[in-house]
Write an enzyme that holds these catalytic residues in place. Structure first.
Site, PDB file in Angstrom:
ATOM      1  N   PRO A  65       0.844  -1.202   0.000  1.00  0.00           N
ATOM      2  CA  PRO A  65       0.000   0.000   0.000  1.00  0.00           C
ATOM      3  C   PRO A  65       0.877   1.249   0.000  1.00  0.00           C
ATOM      4  O   PRO A  65       1.967   1.244   0.577  1.00  0.00           O
ATOM      5  CB  PRO A  65      -0.804  -0.124   1.297  1.00  0.00           C
ATOM      6  CG  PRO A  65      -0.121  -1.146   2.124  1.00  0.00           C
ATOM      7  CD  PRO A  65       0.722  -1.973   1.216  1.00  0.00           C
ATOM      8  N   HIS A  66       0.424   2.273  -0.669  1.00  0.00           N
ATOM      9  CA  HIS A  66       1.190   3.513  -0.732  1.00  0.00           C
ATOM     10  C   HIS A  66       0.247   4.684  -0.881  1.00  0.00           C
ATOM     11  O   HIS A  66      -0.864   4.533  -1.383  1.00  0.00           O
ATOM     12  CB  HIS A  66       2.217   3.481  -1.863  1.00  0.00           C
ATOM     13  CG  HIS A  66       1.649   3.083  -3.187  1.00  0.00           C
ATOM     14  ND1 HIS A  66       1.380   1.771  -3.515  1.00  0.00           N
ATOM     15  CD2 HIS A  66       1.288   3.805  -4.261  1.00  0.00           C
ATOM     16  CE1 HIS A  66       0.887   1.717  -4.734  1.00  0.00           C
ATOM     17  NE2 HIS A  66       0.824   2.938  -5.213  1.00  0.00           N
TER      18      HIS A  66
END
Length: 154
Positions: A65-66
């Protein structure tokens, strides 16, 4: 760019079981706040917003995730290893137990992409993932991640 530039040793956590992606994002946000001072609400909202565009579970038990956050001056990361893998809507439909989240400045372009590529390369290495799954000490996990993938030259 090196993992040590992105990942503070204090930004690593081992969690027994996670009930949902939402709860995981809460833990990632807590870790980002405690380590880097990133606003908890901003971190959670940005992770959820990015995830709504498409799942960040890249396969083989790994999620990346970013999110982009206003007010950050550099790209930073947090790492969570789950004892019990969880559903993450990964591309291979396998549950996830290794999560490396990145938080980048809102206006970062190349630096965010370089960091994401570095983390992706590192987390694609089967030996690294096996070592991460086999260890329960956060300092050891940081050392494994910091060493990076081994070159397999012919």
């Amino acid at each position: 760019m090196e993992i040590t530039e992105l990942l503070n040793p204090k930004a690593i956590k081992i969690v027994g079981k996670m009930s949902s992606k939402k709860r995981l994002f809460q833990d990632l946000g807590d870790l980002a706040y405690a380590t880097y001072g990133i606003c908890l609400g901003d971190a959670i909202d940005a992770l959820q917003e990015r995830e709504s565009l498409g799942p960040t579970g890249v396969g083989h038990g790994v999620a990346l995730p970013h999110a982009r956050i206003h007010g950050l001056s550099s790209v930073v990361g947090v790492f969570v290893r789950l004892d019990t893998p969880m559903d993450f809507d990964a591309v291979d439909r396998q549950p996830v137990d290794l999560i490396f989240a990145l938080f980048a400045p809102a206006n970062s372009g190349v630096e965010h992409l370089k960091a994401l590529a570095l983390v992706s390369r590192t987390m694609r290495d089967r030996d690294i993932c096996a070592k991460l799954r086999a260890n329960t000490d956060t300092a050891t996990l940081h050392a494994i991640l910091s060493a990076g993938p081994t070159s397999k030259a012919a």
